[in-house]
Design a protein around this motif. Sequence first.
Motif, mmCIF file in Angstrom:
data_model
loop_
_atom_site.group_PDB
_atom_site.id
_atom_site.type_symbol
_atom_site.label_atom_id
_atom_site.label_comp_id
_atom_site.label_asym_id
_atom_site.label_seq_id
_atom_site.Cartn_x
_atom_site.Cartn_y
_atom_site.Cartn_z
ATOM 1 N N ASN A 274 -2.728 9.181 -9.356
ATOM 2 C CA ASN A 274 -2.302 7.778 -9.366
ATOM 3 C C ASN A 274 -0.793 7.613 -9.551
ATOM 4 O O ASN A 274 -0.257 6.533 -9.312
ATOM 5 N N SER A 306 -0.617 3.552 -8.852
ATOM 6 C CA SER A 306 -1.603 2.793 -8.098
ATOM 7 C C SER A 306 -2.999 3.317 -8.438
ATOM 8 O O SER A 306 -3.257 4.520 -8.330
ATOM 9 N N TYR A 307 -3.874 2.383 -8.840
ATOM 10 C CA TYR A 307 -5.239 2.767 -9.235
ATOM 11 C C TYR A 307 -6.224 1.827 -8.537
ATOM 12 O O TYR A 307 -6.113 0.597 -8.634
ATOM 13 N N SER A 308 -7.162 2.438 -7.822
ATOM 14 C CA SER A 308 -8.215 1.690 -7.137
ATOM 15 C C SER A 308 -9.565 2.195 -7.638
ATOM 16 O O SER A 308 -10.007 3.295 -7.241
ATOM 17 N N SER A 340 -9.998 -4.509 -7.773
ATOM 18 C CA SER A 340 -10.044 -3.570 -6.649
ATOM 19 C C SER A 340 -8.802 -2.683 -6.592
ATOM 20 O O SER A 340 -8.845 -1.563 -6.084
ATOM 21 N N ASN A 341 -7.681 -3.182 -7.129
ATOM 22 C CA ASN A 341 -6.462 -2.362 -7.141
ATOM 23 C C ASN A 341 -5.485 -2.891 -8.179
ATOM 24 O O ASN A 341 -5.310 -4.102 -8.339
ATOM 25 N N ILE A 342 -4.860 -1.956 -8.877
ATOM 26 C CA ILE A 342 -3.769 -2.261 -9.803
ATOM 27 C C ILE A 342 -2.604 -1.340 -9.441
ATOM 28 O O ILE A 342 -2.778 -0.113 -9.335
ATOM 29 N N SER A 343 -1.433 -1.910 -9.256
ATOM 30 C CA SER A 343 -0.269 -1.081 -8.915
ATOM 31 C C SER A 343 0.968 -1.576 -9.655
ATOM 32 O O SER A 343 1.107 -2.784 -9.927
ATOM 33 N N ASN A 388 1.254 -5.624 -9.292
ATOM 34 C CA ASN A 388 0.301 -6.245 -8.367
ATOM 35 C C ASN A 388 -1.126 -6.003 -8.868
ATOM 36 O O ASN A 388 -1.486 -4.885 -9.246
ATOM 37 N N ASN A 390 -5.130 -7.027 -7.635
ATOM 38 C CA ASN A 390 -6.056 -7.626 -6.675
ATOM 39 C C ASN A 390 -7.487 -7.482 -7.215
ATOM 40 O O ASN A 390 -7.909 -6.374 -7.589
ATOM 41 N N TRP A 391 -8.221 -8.605 -7.214
ATOM 42 C CA TRP A 391 -9.569 -8.596 -7.809
ATOM 43 C C TRP A 391 -10.472 -9.481 -6.954
ATOM 44 O O TRP A 391 -10.281 -10.697 -6.883
ATOM 45 N N SER A 400 -5.583 -12.747 -6.660
ATOM 46 C CA SER A 400 -4.448 -11.807 -6.607
ATOM 47 C C SER A 400 -3.330 -12.328 -7.494
ATOM 48 O O SER A 400 -3.104 -13.549 -7.589
#
Length: 454
Positions: A274, A306-308, A340-343, A388, A390-391, A400
């Motif tokens: 990550n 970045s973690y998904s 869904s993603n954290i960056s 960032n 996104n969920w 977002s």
Amino acid sequence: VFMRLGSDYKNNYYEYEIPLTITPEGSYSTNNPNDRLTVWPTENMFDFPLELLKNIKLNRNREKRKSGSTVSYTTLYHEYDPEKPNNKVSVIGNPSLSEINVIMVGVRNNTRVTKSGEVWINELRLTDFDEEGGWAAQGNLNIAFSDLGTLNLSGRKETVGFGALDQSLMERRSDDYYTYSVAASVELGKFFPEKAKVSLPLYYSYSNQTTTPKYDPFDQDVTLNESLSLVETKAEKDSIKSLAQEKTTTRSVSLNNIKVNIQSKTPMPYDPANFSFGYAYSQSETKAPTIVYDLSKNYRATFNYSYSPLMKTWEPFKKTKSKSGAAKFAKSLGFNYLPSNISFNSNITRFYTETSLRDIENYTVGGLNNNTQFLSWSQSFLWNRDLNLNWDFTQNLKFSFQSGTEAEIEEPYLQVNKKLNRDDYDLWKEAVIRSLKNLGDPLSYRQTVKLTYQ
């Protein structure tokens, strides 16, 4: 009769003087060769190579350097033309044939008796060119080391007088030019065990461009080799040559997308894959006759996360057996309990340039270039960060969040040169560390929140 050439009539000029042969009074015919030579005697002709003027100046400069010499720039120095011993050649100041602003032709009465006569001066012209030719060569070498990396070497040289076939004489090179460069790209991750999955790409480059003029830039009708011949020690020769050359060197090194690509079967926030890092540095330095140095430095450091998450959608009504409309709607509902993603990205950039101009007037009289009024610099130090998120709460409801901060690292307006000014460098370093601990001074902040249903 005399001819004076220079940047002015009084302080910087060459002079060529001819004692006139007087034509006896009488009647002459233009059709008679002997009569023409009597009216236009060969001895009265201005016919001399321009190099003679330069040589007189060089001889004057040699005499000036001798111990106990009374020769100076401000007194008229003269010698006689070796080809025509009756003709006198003089120089005063530091004239140059490359900077001729005035030409004076006159008649001088060297006696105390009043003279009266008629003087004709006609057809002043310049003849012949220096048609010395030059040559050029170029070479390139590219080497690939399997999947480890590549090495590229290149070089080029052009000498005085070189030019293309379609170039005129004035367009050909008036200097010696050479350049060479080295560029290497290596995947340092190959030196680690394969199971470590390390990616460490290194790029390095170096280039050098050097231009050596044919003529001394501080005495532009004298060749550089002639200026070097006026001094005796190697240190003096190296100093003159270094001042005359224009040299640009650039070097850069970068490590981009450094990461350890190890990831759990079920992706976790702490997985090494990550994280990624990067660093780049480049420097360019130029030295020229009018520039002591012009130094530019660029720094860049990056950190990315970045973690998904890998997860199954929670569908609480999936097993409902009812076939009603409400049941069908309930069965279609699915909830995601993790984003869904954290960056997160962090980018630090620093730019610094420092220029020291040469004090030409001080140098030409033998002074040192230690006046700080010719020193200038500029600097910029920024730290940009963004987050960032996104969920997808459901298949139709999405959220977002984005935020970004542009911050400036506060640095005092001081010369940042550890070699030349250690005290100011230490003050700058303390201020920068303090500002970094405080995450800089925010210049702008932006935030965007979106909630959409479709």
